[in-house]
Structure formats: C-alpha cells, structure tokens
Motif scaffolding. Structure first.
Motif, short mmCIF file in Angstrom:
data_model
loop_
_atom_site.label_atom_id
_atom_site.label_comp_id
_atom_site.label_asym_id
_atom_site.label_seq_id
_atom_site.Cartn_x
_atom_site.Cartn_y
_atom_site.Cartn_z
N ALA A 1 -1.32 -41.62 60.60
CA ALA A 1 -2.23 -42.76 60.70
C ALA A 1 -3.02 -42.75 62.02
N PRO A 2 -2.39 -42.53 63.19
CA PRO A 2 -3.17 -42.52 64.43
C PRO A 2 -4.23 -41.40 64.46
N GLU A 3 -3.87 -40.21 63.95
CA GLU A 3 -4.84 -39.11 63.92
C GLU A 3 -5.98 -39.43 62.96
N ALA A 4 -5.66 -40.01 61.79
CA ALA A 4 -6.70 -40.39 60.84
C ALA A 4 -7.62 -41.44 61.46
N HIS A 5 -7.05 -42.40 62.16
CA HIS A 5 -7.85 -43.44 62.81
C HIS A 5 -8.83 -42.82 63.82
N ARG A 6 -8.33 -41.87 64.59
CA ARG A 6 -9.18 -41.20 65.57
C ARG A 6 -10.35 -40.48 64.89
N LEU A 7 -10.07 -39.75 63.82
CA LEU A 7 -11.12 -39.01 63.11
C LEU A 7 -12.11 -39.96 62.42
N GLY B 1 -16.23 -40.55 63.22
CA GLY B 1 -17.16 -40.17 62.17
C GLY B 1 -16.90 -38.78 61.60
N ALA B 2 -15.78 -38.17 61.97
CA ALA B 2 -15.47 -36.82 61.51
C ALA B 2 -14.79 -36.79 60.15
N ALA B 3 -14.44 -37.96 59.62
CA ALA B 3 -13.71 -38.02 58.35
C ALA B 3 -14.19 -39.19 57.51
N LEU B 4 -13.90 -39.11 56.22
CA LEU B 4 -14.20 -40.16 55.27
C LEU B 4 -12.88 -40.55 54.62
N ALA C 1 -20.17 -37.96 43.09
CA ALA C 1 -20.37 -38.41 44.48
C ALA C 1 -21.07 -37.34 45.31
N ASP C 2 -21.88 -37.82 46.21
CA ASP C 2 -22.55 -36.93 47.16
C ASP C 2 -21.72 -36.97 48.44
N LEU C 3 -20.66 -36.16 48.47
CA LEU C 3 -19.74 -36.17 49.61
C LEU C 3 -20.27 -35.30 50.73
N PRO C 4 -20.21 -35.80 51.96
CA PRO C 4 -20.71 -35.01 53.08
C PRO C 4 -19.87 -33.74 53.27
N ALA C 5 -20.54 -32.61 53.37
CA ALA C 5 -19.86 -31.31 53.48
C ALA C 5 -19.24 -31.09 54.86
N ASP C 6 -19.65 -31.87 55.85
CA ASP C 6 -19.16 -31.64 57.21
C ASP C 6 -18.04 -32.59 57.62
N ARG C 7 -17.53 -33.39 56.68
CA ARG C 7 -16.49 -34.37 57.02
C ARG C 7 -15.20 -34.08 56.26
#
Length: 175
Positions: free
Chosen positions: A7-13, A17-20, A53-59
């Motif tokens: 959870a903390p790592e996911a929150h950071r990402l 803006g590095a994750a969806l 869905a148009d998912l961002p390729a960089d996240r």
C-alpha cells in the motif's frame, strides 16, 4: 504469478502519476468505501472494459479489491492485454486503510450485500435439503432451485436477491 505491491509503495506511485489504480470490486462496494485515486472496473466487466479502455502505455496498472484475491484475478486478465506492467495491491483496500492511507465513500453496511446473499441462499439450500431428508421431497427441489439461482447470479451478474437487499434499511448508505 502476478507481482504484488504494498500500500505505501502504491500510494507513492499513484501520487507521482506513475501508476493507475483500478478497483475491481462490485459497484456497491466501491460506493461504500474506495481509495480516492481508484477507477471502478468490476471484475466481471473487466475483459470488455480492458479491450475498450485507452490505457496509458507508460503507467503501471495496480488492481485492487477488498483483500487481494479478485485483484490477483484481474491482474491475470490484464496481463493478457497489457503485458507485465500490472500489480496487485497486496491486502487490498483493507491493507491500504490499515496503513493509514486515505479512503472515501459513503460508509459500508456491516455485512456486504454479497455476503448477505451467500448467507441467505446457503440457509435456504440447507433448509430445503434438511426438509427433503426429513421426507418432504419438494425440499430437494427448493434446494436445487436456490443453488441454480446462485449459479445464475454468478454467471450473469444479475442477482434479484442482491437488488432487494440493497433496498433494505440496514443496507442503505448515507448520502
């Protein structure tokens, strides 16, 4: 096997803006309590939603459910579409909340609608089976009917009992 993320790592990402974050729980679970960053894509609808869905390729895509099981299944489905840039939130929203991270929503019923349906149908199947064993043969037919309806709800996503339970006063969430 799908990789997990804390959870903390996911929150950071997510904050960077590095994750969806994608919540794969049912809509009533999402309304009751969810992670503010999350998009709601119920697991049953996920294959069609991923295809459209148009998912961002960089996240990085992080899937999340209540405790992690449905998130793992979502990751397995998503890997077929987007490859290995998926993670399962280890422990789901429960681990997120236990880590002191923010949650939003209107509040949850004490027992989820899904679990209420399981308890009611389970008791009806048990009662029908016991009635049948006691000599009331139609009890077996009733048990079979309720078992079939539970399987139908699981396969179709439509559950009349669940819809009725949502209207019960003990399941209403505050606006």
């Amino acid at each position: 096997m799908t990789a997990t993320i804390s959870a903390p790592e996911a929150h950071r990402l997510l904050a960077s803006g590095a994750a969806l974050l994608i919540d794969v729980r049912e809509p009533d679970e999402f309304r009751a309590r969810h992670i503010p960053y999350a998009a709601s894509m119920p697991l049953g609808s996920l294959p069609a939603l991923l295809a459209d869905a148009d998912l961002p390729a960089d996240r990085l895509l992080i899937f999340q459910c209540q405790k992690g099981t449905r998130g793992g299944r979502a990751c397995a489905l998503a890997e077929q579409v987007v490859g290995d840039r998926v993670r399962n939130l280890d422990g789901g929203i429960e681990a997120w909340a236990a880590a002191g991270l923010p949650v939003a929503g209107a509040g949850a019923p004490r027992v989820s609608i899904f679990r209420q349906v399981q308890m009611i149908v389970g008791l009806l199947v048990l009662a029908g089976t016991l009635a049948g064993l006691a000599g009331f043969v139609p009890g077996f037919y009733a048990a079979g009917f309720f078992g079939f309806m539970l399987a139908f709800a699981g396969g179709s996503g439509w559950c009349g009992l669940g819809m009725a339970l949502q209207r019960m006063p003990w399941n209403r969430v505050a606006a």
